[in-house]
Design a protein around this motif. Structure first.
Motif, PDB file in Angstrom:
ATOM      1  N   ALA A 118       0.833  -1.208   0.000  1.00  0.00           N
ATOM      2  CA  ALA A 118       0.000   0.000   0.000  1.00  0.00           C
ATOM      3  C   ALA A 118       0.868   1.258   0.000  1.00  0.00           C
ATOM      4  O   ALA A 118       0.581   2.228  -0.712  1.00  0.00           O
ATOM      5  CB  ALA A 118      -0.927  -0.006   1.219  1.00  0.00           C
ATOM      6  N   ALA A 119       1.948   1.246   0.773  1.00  0.00           N
ATOM      7  CA  ALA A 119       2.836   2.408   0.831  1.00  0.00           C
ATOM      8  C   ALA A 119       3.541   2.624  -0.497  1.00  0.00           C
ATOM      9  O   ALA A 119       3.719   3.765  -0.935  1.00  0.00           O
ATOM     10  CB  ALA A 119       3.866   2.223   1.953  1.00  0.00           C
ATOM     11  N   ALA A 120       3.948   1.528  -1.161  1.00  0.00           N
ATOM     12  CA  ALA A 120       4.644   1.658  -2.436  1.00  0.00           C
ATOM     13  C   ALA A 120       3.739   2.255  -3.501  1.00  0.00           C
ATOM     14  O   ALA A 120       4.162   3.117  -4.281  1.00  0.00           O
ATOM     15  CB  ALA A 120       5.164   0.287  -2.886  1.00  0.00           C
ATOM     16  N   VAL A 121       2.487   1.814  -3.548  1.00  0.00           N
ATOM     17  CA  VAL A 121       1.543   2.349  -4.535  1.00  0.00           C
ATOM     18  C   VAL A 121       1.269   3.824  -4.261  1.00  0.00           C
ATOM     19  O   VAL A 121       1.272   4.662  -5.174  1.00  0.00           O
ATOM     20  CB  VAL A 121       0.225   1.540  -4.513  1.00  0.00           C
ATOM     21  N   ALA A 122       1.041   4.168  -2.993  1.00  0.00           N
ATOM     22  CA  ALA A 122       0.783   5.566  -2.642  1.00  0.00           C
ATOM     23  C   ALA A 122       1.986   6.446  -2.964  1.00  0.00           C
ATOM     24  O   ALA A 122       1.843   7.552  -3.491  1.00  0.00           O
ATOM     25  CB  ALA A 122       0.434   5.667  -1.150  1.00  0.00           C
ATOM     26  N   ALA A 123       3.183   5.945  -2.683  1.00  0.00           N
ATOM     27  CA  ALA A 123       4.395   6.719  -2.961  1.00  0.00           C
ATOM     28  C   ALA A 123       4.565   6.948  -4.455  1.00  0.00           C
ATOM     29  O   ALA A 123       4.939   8.038  -4.890  1.00  0.00           O
ATOM     30  CB  ALA A 123       5.617   6.008  -2.385  1.00  0.00           C
ATOM     31  N   ALA A 124       4.282   5.910  -5.269  1.00  0.00           N
ATOM     32  CA  ALA A 124       4.422   6.046  -6.719  1.00  0.00           C
ATOM     33  C   ALA A 124       3.471   7.117  -7.258  1.00  0.00           C
ATOM     34  O   ALA A 124       3.854   7.939  -8.094  1.00  0.00           O
ATOM     35  CB  ALA A 124       4.159   4.705  -7.399  1.00  0.00           C
ATOM     36  N   LEU A 125       2.229   7.128  -6.769  1.00  0.00           N
ATOM     37  CA  LEU A 125       1.260   8.123  -7.231  1.00  0.00           C
ATOM     38  C   LEU A 125       1.672   9.533  -6.809  1.00  0.00           C
ATOM     39  O   LEU A 125       1.593  10.480  -7.596  1.00  0.00           O
ATOM     40  CB  LEU A 125      -0.126   7.788  -6.674  1.00  0.00           C
ATOM     41  N   LEU A 126       2.117   9.675  -5.567  1.00  0.00           N
ATOM     42  CA  LEU A 126       2.504  10.996  -5.070  1.00  0.00           C
ATOM     43  C   LEU A 126       3.749  11.521  -5.789  1.00  0.00           C
ATOM     44  O   LEU A 126       3.836  12.705  -6.117  1.00  0.00           O
ATOM     45  CB  LEU A 126       2.750  10.939  -3.563  1.00  0.00           C
ATOM     46  N   ILE A 127       4.710  10.641  -6.030  1.00  0.00           N
ATOM     47  CA  ILE A 127       5.919  11.058  -6.739  1.00  0.00           C
ATOM     48  C   ILE A 127       5.577  11.474  -8.166  1.00  0.00           C
ATOM     49  O   ILE A 127       6.079  12.469  -8.685  1.00  0.00           O
ATOM     50  CB  ILE A 127       6.965   9.920  -6.733  1.00  0.00           C
ATOM     51  N   GLY A 128       4.697  10.697  -8.822  1.00  0.00           N
ATOM     52  CA  GLY A 128       4.293  11.044 -10.178  1.00  0.00           C
ATOM     53  C   GLY A 128       3.623  12.399 -10.253  1.00  0.00           C
ATOM     54  O   GLY A 128       3.946  13.224 -11.120  1.00  0.00           O
ATOM     55  N   LEU A 129       2.711  12.682  -9.328  1.00  0.00           N
ATOM     56  CA  LEU A 129       2.051  13.985  -9.301  1.00  0.00           C
ATOM     57  C   LEU A 129       3.049  15.095  -8.994  1.00  0.00           C
ATOM     58  O   LEU A 129       2.981  16.189  -9.557  1.00  0.00           O
ATOM     59  CB  LEU A 129       0.937  13.981  -8.253  1.00  0.00           C
ATOM     60  N   GLY A 130       4.000  14.812  -8.089  1.00  0.00           N
ATOM     61  CA  GLY A 130       5.001  15.816  -7.750  1.00  0.00           C
ATOM     62  C   GLY A 130       5.902  16.157  -8.919  1.00  0.00           C
ATOM     63  O   GLY A 130       6.192  17.333  -9.168  1.00  0.00           O
ATOM     64  N   VAL A 131       6.321  15.138  -9.666  1.00  0.00           N
ATOM     65  CA  VAL A 131       7.166  15.378 -10.838  1.00  0.00           C
ATOM     66  C   VAL A 131       6.406  16.188 -11.879  1.00  0.00           C
ATOM     67  O   VAL A 131       6.954  17.105 -12.507  1.00  0.00           O
ATOM     68  CB  VAL A 131       7.647  14.033 -11.437  1.00  0.00           C
ATOM     69  N   PHE A 132       5.134  15.874 -12.073  1.00  0.00           N
ATOM     70  CA  PHE A 132       4.328  16.630 -13.031  1.00  0.00           C
ATOM     71  C   PHE A 132       4.209  18.099 -12.614  1.00  0.00           C
ATOM     72  O   PHE A 132       4.353  19.003 -13.436  1.00  0.00           O
ATOM     73  CB  PHE A 132       2.936  16.012 -13.156  1.00  0.00           C
ATOM     74  N   MET A 133       3.949  18.333 -11.335  1.00  0.00           N
ATOM     75  CA  MET A 133       3.766  19.700 -10.850  1.00  0.00           C
ATOM     76  C   MET A 133       5.057  20.507 -10.974  1.00  0.00           C
ATOM     77  O   MET A 133       5.023  21.713 -11.213  1.00  0.00           O
ATOM     78  CB  MET A 133       3.287  19.673  -9.401  1.00  0.00           C
ATOM     79  N   ILE A 134       6.207  19.840 -10.815  1.00  0.00           N
ATOM     80  CA  ILE A 134       7.482  20.548 -10.950  1.00  0.00           C
ATOM     81  C   ILE A 134       7.831  20.742 -12.423  1.00  0.00           C
ATOM     82  O   ILE A 134       8.296  21.801 -12.837  1.00  0.00           O
ATOM     83  CB  ILE A 134       8.603  19.765 -10.233  1.00  0.00           C
ATOM     84  N   GLY A 135       7.610  19.709 -13.225  1.00  0.00           N
ATOM     85  CA  GLY A 135       8.004  19.764 -14.623  1.00  0.00           C
ATOM     86  C   GLY A 135       7.167  20.705 -15.460  1.00  0.00           C
ATOM     87  O   GLY A 135       7.673  21.349 -16.380  1.00  0.00           O
ATOM     88  N   GLU A 136       5.891  20.829 -15.141  1.00  0.00           N
ATOM     89  CA  GLU A 136       4.990  21.648 -15.968  1.00  0.00           C
ATOM     90  C   GLU A 136       5.432  23.108 -16.046  1.00  0.00           C
ATOM     91  O   GLU A 136       5.470  23.689 -17.123  1.00  0.00           O
ATOM     92  CB  GLU A 136       3.556  21.534 -15.438  1.00  0.00           C
ATOM     93  N   PRO A 137       5.829  23.763 -14.928  1.00  0.00           N
ATOM     94  CA  PRO A 137       6.270  25.156 -15.061  1.00  0.00           C
ATOM     95  C   PRO A 137       7.713  25.307 -15.548  1.00  0.00           C
ATOM     96  O   PRO A 137       8.094  26.377 -16.013  1.00  0.00           O
ATOM     97  CB  PRO A 137       6.124  25.703 -13.635  1.00  0.00           C
ATOM     98  N   LEU A 138       8.519  24.254 -15.440  1.00  0.00           N
ATOM     99  CA  LEU A 138       9.931  24.368 -15.796  1.00  0.00           C
ATOM    100  C   LEU A 138      10.207  24.037 -17.259  1.00  0.00           C
ATOM    101  O   LEU A 138      11.067  24.648 -17.891  1.00  0.00           O
ATOM    102  CB  LEU A 138      10.784  23.462 -14.912  1.00  0.00           C
ATOM    103  N   LEU A 139       9.507  23.069 -17.807  1.00  0.00           N
ATOM    104  CA  LEU A 139       9.796  22.637 -19.172  1.00  0.00           C
ATOM    105  C   LEU A 139       9.197  23.607 -20.190  1.00  0.00           C
ATOM    106  O   LEU A 139       8.153  24.216 -19.951  1.00  0.00           O
ATOM    107  CB  LEU A 139       9.228  21.236 -19.410  1.00  0.00           C
ATOM    108  N   ALA A 140       9.866  23.719 -21.315  1.00  0.00           N
ATOM    109  CA  ALA A 140       9.386  24.597 -22.395  1.00  0.00           C
ATOM    110  C   ALA A 140       8.363  23.837 -23.224  1.00  0.00           C
ATOM    111  O   ALA A 140       8.700  23.144 -24.177  1.00  0.00           O
ATOM    112  CB  ALA A 140      10.559  25.051 -23.256  1.00  0.00           C
ATOM    113  N   LEU A 141       7.098  23.951 -22.833  1.00  0.00           N
ATOM    114  CA  LEU A 141       6.047  23.179 -23.485  1.00  0.00           C
ATOM    115  C   LEU A 141       5.233  23.999 -24.475  1.00  0.00           C
ATOM    116  O   LEU A 141       4.694  23.461 -25.436  1.00  0.00           O
ATOM    117  CB  LEU A 141       5.108  22.581 -22.420  1.00  0.00           C
ATOM    118  N   GLU A 142       5.119  25.285 -24.241  1.00  0.00           N
ATOM    119  CA  GLU A 142       4.325  26.123 -25.127  1.00  0.00           C
ATOM    120  C   GLU A 142       5.139  26.509 -26.364  1.00  0.00           C
ATOM    121  O   GLU A 142       6.367  26.630 -26.296  1.00  0.00           O
ATOM    122  CB  GLU A 142       3.870  27.389 -24.405  1.00  0.00           C
TER     123      GLU A 142
END
Length: 293
Positions: A249-273
């Motif tokens: 249960a902890a591994a699944v929760a950690a994977a989801l939280l890490i994925g959301l965290g990476v997305f939240m950090i990457g979205e403003p930093l990467l040149a997507l537009e």
């Protein structure tokens, strides 16, 4: 996975002891190989470049995804200690389930994509293609389950599996049949809501099928033994029945939280537009000027 090892520091063995004949060892390799063309296509689509429709990148992603699913099924098919898992069925079933589940998941995300692009017509255009792929995947999955049922009389391990699975087999079959009916209606009427309902039924059927295949297959092995297998970390099984451990249960929760965290950090930093310059660290752009959003 590291938590399941019992000793997270032993994870270094996964690198030092990598062996090309191990099906499990190839799983992270295929995941990395799949990530590269997917990110290439994704960023290309966001930046509205030709990479979005690049046939080489899309073909590489599809090929790698197929190899990943086949390899994942082979992990179970080559498990000589679990008779109910052996054979060609796992590889084919995981591949078909990946296609069906992927189409169903994409169907559920269509409204979000249309909202982000500001085009309501995208939803209507996506109904028939996704309904067709999901329908074909559900039909093939149902055929594979029927084919496996025919094998029960020839393979004791498969027969033991079906005797333990009981009514869960009919639950899976019922969900797949219901998904087929609703998806056919969605295709005929071009109804997104029917597509969404059929996709939910299909995902439930696929998950139920894989849960039963893995868990009841292992329980059939345990029941056939005259002793309780040694399981020092008690990760998956306590006695003869499956239970979710705290580590899982902890591994699944950690994977989801890490994925959301990476997305939240990457979205403003990467040149997507289109025309946006990539940023260095948090505040400076590659051109020395603050990136505009």
């Amino acid at each position: 996975m590291f938590l399941d090892l019992g000793r997270p520091d032993h994870a270094v063995w996964l690198v030092e002891g990598w062996h090309p004949t191990s099906r499990v060892a190839w799983m992270p390799v295929f995941y990395i190989l799949l990530l590269i063309p997917l990110l290439t296509v994704l960023v290309g689509c966001i930046r509205e470049s030709r990479v979005c429709s690049n046939g080489v990148a899309v073909g590489a992603a599809l090929l790698t995804a197929a190899l990943l699913e086949l390899n994942l099924g082979s992990v179970f098919g080559f498990a000589v200690g679990v008779p109910a898992w052996q054979g060609l069925y796992p590889a084919l079933s995981f591949l078909v389930a990946g296609v069906a589940g992927g189409a169903a998941a994409a169907a559920l995300l269509v409204p979000l994509g249309a909202k982000l692009h500001g085009s309501g017509s995208d939803t209507a255009k996506a109904v028939r293609p996704l309904a067709g792929i999901a329908f074909a995947g559900a039909l093939l999955e149902l055929i594979l389950e029927y084919w496996r049922g025919l094998q029960a009389g020839y393979y004791p391990g498969v027969e033991a599996y079906f005797s333990l699975a009981g009514s869960s087999i009919w639950v899976e079959a019922g969900l797949l049949v219901a998904a087929l009916i609703v998806l056919a209606a969605a295709y005929a009427r071009r109804s997104y809501w029917a597509l969404a309902l059929g996709s939910l039924l299909l995902i439930a059927g696929v998950v139920a099928g894989k849960y039963g295949f893995i868990i009841h297959g292992e329980e059939a092995r345990i029941e056939a033994q005259t002793f309780t297998p040694v399981n020092p970390y008690n990760v998956l099984y306590g006695g003869e029945h499956y239970s979710i451990s705290g580590a899982d249960a902890a591994a699944v929760a950690a994977a989801l939280l890490i994925g959301l965290g990476v997305f939240m950090i990457g979205e403003p930093l990467l040149a997507l537009e289109p025309g946006e310059k990539p940023r260095l660290l948090f505040f400076r752009s590659a051109g020395g000027v603050e990136a505009k959003r």
